[in-house]
Design an enzyme around this catalytic site. Structure first.
Site, mmCIF file in Angstrom:
data_model
loop_
_atom_site.group_PDB
_atom_site.id
_atom_site.type_symbol
_atom_site.label_atom_id
_atom_site.label_comp_id
_atom_site.label_asym_id
_atom_site.label_seq_id
_atom_site.Cartn_x
_atom_site.Cartn_y
_atom_site.Cartn_z
ATOM 1 N N SER A 122 -27.390 29.489 35.200
ATOM 2 C CA SER A 122 -27.867 30.897 35.042
ATOM 3 C C SER A 122 -29.079 31.040 34.852
ATOM 4 C CB SER A 122 -27.069 31.538 33.613
ATOM 5 O OG SER A 122 -25.897 31.387 33.518
ATOM 6 N N ASN A 193 -29.404 39.059 35.651
ATOM 7 C CA ASN A 193 -30.051 38.932 34.284
ATOM 8 C C ASN A 193 -31.215 39.203 34.260
ATOM 9 O OD1 ASN A 193 -27.444 37.684 33.082
ATOM 10 N ND2 ASN A 193 -28.179 35.603 33.571
HETATM 11 N N1 LIG Z 1 -20.001 31.157 30.060
HETATM 12 C C1 LIG Z 1 -20.638 31.986 30.934
HETATM 13 O O1 LIG Z 1 -21.062 33.347 30.753
HETATM 14 C C2 LIG Z 1 -21.657 31.774 31.986
HETATM 15 C C3 LIG Z 1 -21.658 32.642 33.238
HETATM 16 C C4 LIG Z 1 -22.272 32.120 34.345
HETATM 17 C C5 LIG Z 1 -22.886 30.797 34.496
HETATM 18 N N2 LIG Z 1 -22.436 30.022 33.423
HETATM 19 C C6 LIG Z 1 -23.029 28.545 33.721
HETATM 20 O O2 LIG Z 1 -22.011 28.020 33.637
HETATM 21 C C7 LIG Z 1 -22.300 26.600 33.344
HETATM 22 C C8 LIG Z 1 -21.207 26.071 32.518
HETATM 23 O O3 LIG Z 1 -20.979 26.877 31.332
HETATM 24 P P1 LIG Z 1 -20.092 27.194 30.370
HETATM 25 O O4 LIG Z 1 -19.897 28.614 29.928
HETATM 26 O O5 LIG Z 1 -18.618 26.986 31.230
HETATM 27 O O6 LIG Z 1 -20.059 26.239 29.410
HETATM 28 P P2 LIG Z 1 -19.111 25.287 28.616
HETATM 29 O O7 LIG Z 1 -19.694 24.751 27.104
HETATM 30 O O8 LIG Z 1 -17.767 26.150 28.411
HETATM 31 O O9 LIG Z 1 -18.574 24.215 29.525
HETATM 32 C C9 LIG Z 1 -19.682 23.049 29.881
HETATM 33 C C10 LIG Z 1 -19.200 21.968 30.306
HETATM 34 O O10 LIG Z 1 -20.108 20.786 30.381
HETATM 35 C C11 LIG Z 1 -19.451 19.743 29.863
HETATM 36 N N3 LIG Z 1 -20.618 18.873 29.604
HETATM 37 C C12 LIG Z 1 -21.345 18.902 28.482
HETATM 38 N N4 LIG Z 1 -22.191 17.973 28.496
HETATM 39 C C13 LIG Z 1 -22.096 17.224 29.640
HETATM 40 C C14 LIG Z 1 -23.030 16.038 30.037
HETATM 41 N N5 LIG Z 1 -24.041 15.437 29.381
HETATM 42 N N6 LIG Z 1 -22.638 15.798 31.450
HETATM 43 C C15 LIG Z 1 -21.440 16.292 32.067
HETATM 44 N N7 LIG Z 1 -20.817 17.260 31.651
HETATM 45 C C16 LIG Z 1 -21.299 17.622 30.522
HETATM 46 C C17 LIG Z 1 -18.597 19.942 28.818
HETATM 47 O O11 LIG Z 1 -17.598 18.760 28.681
HETATM 48 C C18 LIG Z 1 -17.988 21.123 29.612
HETATM 49 O O12 LIG Z 1 -16.890 20.642 30.397
HETATM 50 C C19 LIG Z 1 -23.492 26.683 32.524
HETATM 51 O O13 LIG Z 1 -24.733 26.165 33.532
HETATM 52 C C20 LIG Z 1 -23.984 28.142 32.411
HETATM 53 O O14 LIG Z 1 -25.309 28.405 32.194
HETATM 54 C C21 LIG Z 1 -22.016 30.163 32.263
#
Ligand SMILES: NC(=O)c1ccc[n+]([C@@H]2O[C@H](COP(=O)([O-])OP(=O)(O)OC[C@H]3O[C@@H](n4cnc5c(N)ncnc54)[C@H](O)[C@@H]3O)[C@@H](O)[C@H]2O)c1
Length: 286
Positions: A122, A193
Site C-alpha cells: 500500500s 490513499n
Molecule cells: N488489509 C488491507 O486493507 C490491505 C489493502 C490493500 C493492500 N494491503 C497490503 O497487502 C499486504 C498484506 O496485507 P494483509 O492485510 O493481508 O496482512 P495480514 O496481516 O492479514 O497478512 C500478512 C501475511 O504475511 C505473512 N508474513 C508475516 N511476516 C512474514 C515474513 N517475515 N515473511 C513472509 N510472510 C510473512 C503472514 O503470515 C500473513 O500471511 C500488505 O502489503 C498490505 O499493505 C492490505
C-alpha cells in the site's frame, strides 16, 4: 517479451489480502498456488476459501459445480519452489520493506525468468522491490482493495523500470478478474490513499479544533457528499495503526503538512485504540 498471457498465478502470503486474491484469481479461471510459510496457515486458507464459496452458494450467487471448479484450481503450499512455473506472482505479505525485499530476491532465484512479479504493497516504492531482481522490467505494483473479491478497483503501479508488456499483461489480468484497473506512477499513496488520507487526517484535525462532534462530521459527509460512511467510521474500519503508517509514508515522501498525522491519531494508536479490530477506535464496537 510480447503479449504475455497470465494463466498460472502464485500468491505469497495467506492473510486477509492473500486469501481474497486467491479467490479473485481462481474465479477468473487461473490456476492458483498460494504459498504460506506454514503448512497449517496454507491449509486454513483453503478451508476459509471453501467457506466463503459455500456462503455464495447459499445466497444463490454461485452454483455447486462452479464452487467445485474454483476450489479445484487452488492449491496451497509452504514451498516457494512450487511457484517455479507461474506466469505471475503477487506478493501480499506483511507491510515490511526488508521482508518484501528479501522475498523478491528469493523469488528471482526460484521462479521462471519470464514471470511477472507484482506487489500488493500500500505504501512502499515498487522500484525498490524491482531492483532486487534481475527482471526489473517485469515488476509492478498491483494494489487491490479490501475485501479483494468485492472491491472493483486495482491500481497498477508502474515503476520507472517496468516494460509496456508488463503493464499490458497486468491490465488484461485485472480485466479478466472483473476489476477496474487504473495505471498510476510509483509514488507513495498511488491515487486512492494519496487523496483519501489528507481528508481523513483533516477530519480528525477538525474534531481536535472543536468544529463539530465526530458523529456530526460523519453525518455531514454521508449526507452532504453521499459517502457511504463518514471519516471516523472509515478510519475505524481501515484500522488506526494502518492509517497512521500510511500517513507517515506519505509525509516521508512529500513533506506536505496535510499528510502529517494529527496528535490524536498517534495517541490513540499508542493507547491501543486501533478501531474495529481492537473493539475501540473513535467508536466502540462489540
Ligand atoms: N488489509 C488491507 O486493507 C490491505 C489493502 C490493500 C493492500 N494491503 C497490503 O497487502 C499486504 C498484506 O496485507 P494483509 O492485510 O493481508 O496482512 P495480514 O496481516 O492479514 O497478512 C500478512 C501475511 O504475511 C505473512 N508474513 C508475516 N511476516 C512474514 C515474513 N517475515 N515473511 C513472509 N510472510 C510473512 C503472514 O503470515 C500473513 O500471511 C500488505 O502489503 C498490505 O499493505 C492490505
Amino acid at each position: 517479451m510480447a503479449g504475455t498471457v497470465i494463466k498460472r498465478v502464485g500468491i505469497l502470503g495467506s492473510g486477509i489480502m492473500g486469501a481474497g486474491l486467491a479467490e479473485v484469481a481462481a474465479k477468473a479461471g487461473c490456476e492458483v498456488i498460494v504459498r504460506s510459510r506454514q503448512r497449517a496457515t496454507a491449509d486454513a486458507l483453503l478451508a476459509g476459501l471453501g467457506r466463503s464459496l459455500d456462503r455464495q452458494v447459499e445466497k444463490g450467487k454461485l452454483d455447486d459445480r462452479t464452487r467445485g471448479e474454483i476450489l479445484g484450481r487452488v492449491v496451497a503450499t509452504d514451498h516457494l519452489r512450487a511457484l517455479v512455473e507461474c506466469d505471475l506472482v503477487i506478493e501480499s505479505v506483511v507491510e515490511d520493506l526488508p521482508v518484501k525485499k528479501a522475498l523478491f530476491a528469493e523469488l528471482e532465484q526460484v521462479v521462471q525468468p519470464d514471470a511477472i512479479f507484482a506487489t500488493n504493497t500500500s505504501t512502499f516504492p515498487v522500484v525498490e522491490l524491482a531492483v532486487q531482481t534481475e527482471r526489473p522490467d517485469r515488476v509492478c505494483g498491483l494494489h487491490f482493495f479490501n475485501p479483494a473479491p468485492l472491491m472493483r478497483l486495482v491500481e497498477i503501479v508502474r515503476p520507472l523500470t517496468a516494460s509496456d508488456d508488463t503493464v499490458d499483461a497486468l491490465r488484461a489480468f485485472a480485466l479478466s478478474c472483473d476489476k477496474e484497473p487504473v495505471v498510476v506512477a510509483d509514488r507513495a499513496g498511488f491515487v486512492v490513499n494519496a487523496l483519501l488520507f489528507p481528508y481523513l487526517n483533516n477530519a480528525v484535525r477538525m474534531l481536535e479544533n472543536g468544529t463539530a462532534s465526530m458523529e456530526d462530521i460523519d453525518a455531514a459527509m454521508r449526507g452532504g457528499c453521499n459517502f457511504p460512511m463518514g471519516p471516523f467510521a472509515l478510519l475505524d474500519l481501515v484500522g488506526l495503526d494502518t492509517s497512521l503508517s500510511i500517513l507517515d509514508a506519505l509525509y516521508a515522501e512529500f513533506r506536505d503538512p496535510n499528510y502529517a498525522a494529527v496528535p490524536t491519531l498517534r495517541r490513540m494508536v499508542a493507547a491501543g485504540h486501533l478501531g474495529r479490530k481492537s473493539g475501540q477506535g473513535f467508536y466502540r464496537y462489540g
